[in-house]
Design a protein around this motif. Sequence first.
Motif, PDB file in Angstrom:
ATOM      1  N   ARG A 113     -15.667   0.461  30.516  1.00 33.98           N
ATOM      2  CA  ARG A 113     -16.927   0.565  31.388  1.00 33.98           C
ATOM      3  C   ARG A 113     -17.755   1.784  31.026  1.00 33.98           C
ATOM      4  O   ARG A 113     -18.752   2.203  31.567  1.00 33.98           O
ATOM      5  CB  ARG A 113     -16.528   0.490  32.824  1.00 33.98           C
ATOM      6  CG  ARG A 113     -15.631  -0.603  33.259  1.00 33.98           C
ATOM      7  CD  ARG A 113     -15.360  -0.384  34.822  1.00 33.98           C
ATOM      8  NE  ARG A 113     -14.752  -1.676  35.142  1.00 33.98           N
ATOM      9  CZ  ARG A 113     -13.506  -2.008  35.104  1.00 33.98           C
ATOM     10  NH1 ARG A 113     -12.695  -1.241  34.547  1.00 33.98           N
ATOM     11  NH2 ARG A 113     -13.179  -3.426  35.801  1.00 33.98           N
ATOM     12  N   SER A 114     -17.405   2.616  30.053  1.00 36.16           N
ATOM     13  CA  SER A 114     -18.104   3.730  29.543  1.00 36.16           C
ATOM     14  C   SER A 114     -17.788   4.102  27.972  1.00 36.16           C
ATOM     15  O   SER A 114     -16.652   3.607  27.472  1.00 36.16           O
ATOM     16  CB  SER A 114     -17.708   5.067  30.315  1.00 36.16           C
ATOM     17  OG  SER A 114     -16.234   5.515  30.353  1.00 36.16           O
ATOM     18  N   VAL A 115     -18.380   5.163  27.572  1.00 30.40           N
ATOM     19  CA  VAL A 115     -18.234   5.582  26.412  1.00 30.40           C
ATOM     20  C   VAL A 115     -16.941   6.348  26.429  1.00 30.40           C
ATOM     21  O   VAL A 115     -15.954   6.352  25.312  1.00 30.40           O
ATOM     22  CB  VAL A 115     -19.126   6.482  25.774  1.00 30.40           C
ATOM     23  CG1 VAL A 115     -18.861   7.142  24.362  1.00 30.40           C
ATOM     24  CG2 VAL A 115     -20.584   5.628  25.610  1.00 30.40           C
ATOM     25  N   GLN A 116     -16.480   6.927  27.336  1.00 32.31           N
ATOM     26  CA  GLN A 116     -15.267   7.748  27.554  1.00 32.31           C
ATOM     27  C   GLN A 116     -14.026   6.693  27.454  1.00 32.31           C
ATOM     28  O   GLN A 116     -13.009   7.206  26.767  1.00 32.31           O
ATOM     29  CB  GLN A 116     -15.595   8.522  28.854  1.00 32.31           C
ATOM     30  CG  GLN A 116     -14.030   9.381  29.018  1.00 32.31           C
ATOM     31  CD  GLN A 116     -13.936  10.419  28.039  1.00 32.31           C
ATOM     32  OE1 GLN A 116     -14.745  11.132  27.670  1.00 32.31           O
ATOM     33  NE2 GLN A 116     -12.790  10.458  27.430  1.00 32.31           N
ATOM     34  N   ASP A 117     -14.267   5.759  27.975  1.00 32.80           N
ATOM     35  CA  ASP A 117     -13.285   4.683  28.045  1.00 32.80           C
ATOM     36  C   ASP A 117     -12.908   4.219  26.437  1.00 32.80           C
ATOM     37  O   ASP A 117     -11.752   4.336  26.199  1.00 32.80           O
ATOM     38  CB  ASP A 117     -13.683   3.325  28.924  1.00 32.80           C
ATOM     39  CG  ASP A 117     -13.519   3.576  30.315  1.00 32.80           C
ATOM     40  OD1 ASP A 117     -13.024   4.716  30.634  1.00 32.80           O
ATOM     41  OD2 ASP A 117     -14.035   2.772  31.099  1.00 32.80           O
ATOM     42  N   VAL A 118     -13.854   4.143  25.786  1.00 30.19           N
ATOM     43  CA  VAL A 118     -13.781   3.930  24.441  1.00 30.19           C
ATOM     44  C   VAL A 118     -12.931   4.992  23.641  1.00 30.19           C
ATOM     45  O   VAL A 118     -12.050   5.003  22.949  1.00 30.19           O
ATOM     46  CB  VAL A 118     -14.994   3.665  23.740  1.00 30.19           C
ATOM     47  CG1 VAL A 118     -14.909   3.631  22.371  1.00 30.19           C
ATOM     48  CG2 VAL A 118     -15.885   2.441  24.399  1.00 30.19           C
TER      49      VAL A 118
ATOM     50  N   ALA B 287     -11.240   3.153  17.042  1.00 28.03           N
ATOM     51  CA  ALA B 287     -11.998   2.130  17.591  1.00 28.03           C
ATOM     52  C   ALA B 287     -13.189   1.929  16.473  1.00 28.03           C
ATOM     53  O   ALA B 287     -13.472   2.865  15.567  1.00 28.03           O
ATOM     54  CB  ALA B 287     -13.025   2.458  18.774  1.00 28.03           C
ATOM     55  N   ALA B 288     -13.662   0.772  16.318  1.00 28.03           N
ATOM     56  CA  ALA B 288     -15.008   0.399  15.425  1.00 28.03           C
ATOM     57  C   ALA B 288     -15.828   1.304  15.447  1.00 28.03           C
ATOM     58  O   ALA B 288     -16.299   1.739  16.743  1.00 28.03           O
ATOM     59  CB  ALA B 288     -15.143  -1.142  15.749  1.00 28.03           C
ATOM     60  N   ASP B 289     -16.676   1.713  14.269  1.00 31.13           N
ATOM     61  CA  ASP B 289     -17.845   2.802  14.449  1.00 31.13           C
ATOM     62  C   ASP B 289     -18.853   2.406  15.408  1.00 31.13           C
ATOM     63  O   ASP B 289     -19.508   3.203  16.028  1.00 31.13           O
ATOM     64  CB  ASP B 289     -18.160   2.882  12.884  1.00 31.13           C
ATOM     65  CG  ASP B 289     -18.755   1.731  12.434  1.00 31.13           C
ATOM     66  OD1 ASP B 289     -18.649   0.451  12.840  1.00 31.13           O
ATOM     67  OD2 ASP B 289     -19.752   1.809  11.376  1.00 31.13           O
TER      68      ASP B 289
ATOM     69  N   LEU C 209     -21.459   3.165  20.421  1.00 32.27           N
ATOM     70  CA  LEU C 209     -22.990   2.918  20.883  1.00 32.27           C
ATOM     71  C   LEU C 209     -23.393   1.608  21.550  1.00 32.27           C
ATOM     72  O   LEU C 209     -24.132   1.656  22.360  1.00 32.27           O
ATOM     73  CB  LEU C 209     -23.961   2.982  19.495  1.00 32.27           C
ATOM     74  CG  LEU C 209     -25.159   2.959  19.386  1.00 32.27           C
ATOM     75  CD1 LEU C 209     -25.770   4.184  20.195  1.00 32.27           C
ATOM     76  CD2 LEU C 209     -25.892   2.818  17.928  1.00 32.27           C
ATOM     77  N   VAL C 210     -22.628   0.576  20.995  1.00 34.26           N
ATOM     78  CA  VAL C 210     -22.709  -0.680  21.766  1.00 34.26           C
ATOM     79  C   VAL C 210     -22.583  -0.674  23.307  1.00 34.26           C
ATOM     80  O   VAL C 210     -23.247  -1.145  24.170  1.00 34.26           O
ATOM     81  CB  VAL C 210     -22.025  -1.834  21.232  1.00 34.26           C
ATOM     82  CG1 VAL C 210     -21.889  -3.104  22.101  1.00 34.26           C
ATOM     83  CG2 VAL C 210     -22.588  -2.235  19.839  1.00 34.26           C
ATOM     84  N   VAL C 211     -21.374   0.047  23.487  1.00 40.13           N
ATOM     85  CA  VAL C 211     -21.042   0.177  24.971  1.00 40.13           C
ATOM     86  C   VAL C 211     -21.851   1.002  25.801  1.00 40.13           C
ATOM     87  O   VAL C 211     -22.436   0.829  26.888  1.00 40.13           O
ATOM     88  CB  VAL C 211     -19.487   0.750  25.280  1.00 40.13           C
ATOM     89  CG1 VAL C 211     -19.265   1.275  26.636  1.00 40.13           C
ATOM     90  CG2 VAL C 211     -18.653  -0.177  24.722  1.00 40.13           C
ATOM     91  N   SER C 212     -22.530   2.161  25.032  1.00 40.86           N
ATOM     92  CA  SER C 212     -23.339   2.869  25.685  1.00 40.86           C
ATOM     93  C   SER C 212     -24.663   2.158  26.102  1.00 40.86           C
ATOM     94  O   SER C 212     -25.299   2.455  27.109  1.00 40.86           O
ATOM     95  CB  SER C 212     -23.794   4.261  24.669  1.00 40.86           C
ATOM     96  OG  SER C 212     -24.839   4.906  25.147  1.00 40.86           O
TER      97      SER C 212
END
Length: 244
Positions: free
Chosen positions: A214-219, A225-227, A231-234
């Motif tokens: 649900r956030s970049v922090q989660d990623v 993770a894929a590069d 950015l996509v999640v953000s």
Amino acid sequence: MSNVEFLDARTLRLEQTAVPPLSPEELAAMDRFWDEAVARQPALFDGPAVACVGVETQADGALLLSWAAATYRYRALRRVEGCSWFPASIFVTVLQPVEDGGLIVGRSSDLTASAGRWGLPGGSAEPPADGERLDVAALRRHAARELLEEIGVGCDPEDMTAWGVTRGEHGNVGVHFLAPKVPAALALKHHEALAHEERVRGVGPELDRLAVVRSVQDVSDLGHAADFLPLVVSRYVGGEPTGA
């Protein structure tokens, strides 16, 4: 996220071209590096693939992707010092949102070339069959197949929205589609059943784990993770689709 960019793609066109010419020395080096990679990871398969040859914004604002029919072997050219052509790929992903917020991501199993890496359901584009076109509709159908094959969730391609285009590592171009929301528990249940069936068949799933971010922090908390994923999640959680 600094090595990944969103491309302005209000309209996306794809045009086939030829693989750039390579010297005998470059071809020999490609084969050598590929053979070494297969020796390290026997699961690698030199199947058909789409190579991205060029990216151009046209006069009418459309984004043109020039592509050539190749195989996965060509990616070994990235290791050939001074090679005249630096091959990139075109791939599709699916942003699968869940009803209580967030996107489903999966971790690639040890049977894949990107073992342990978290990303969205998806895969590399493949050359179309004779007489067919590689266009946004074909990519959308491919994305729907990948969603079904990787997490067991079926979706009519027509219900998917072209959401955005990214360019990242090695110049690889990702075409991202947004699917309708599903309950997280249902997606996890479908994936569990799919993974069990594939293990029974002795194949093993492409994605060995699923999670909801649900956030970049989660990623970031997931680890490797894929590069394009941060950015996509953000962009997704910020409500900033780019179109395609």
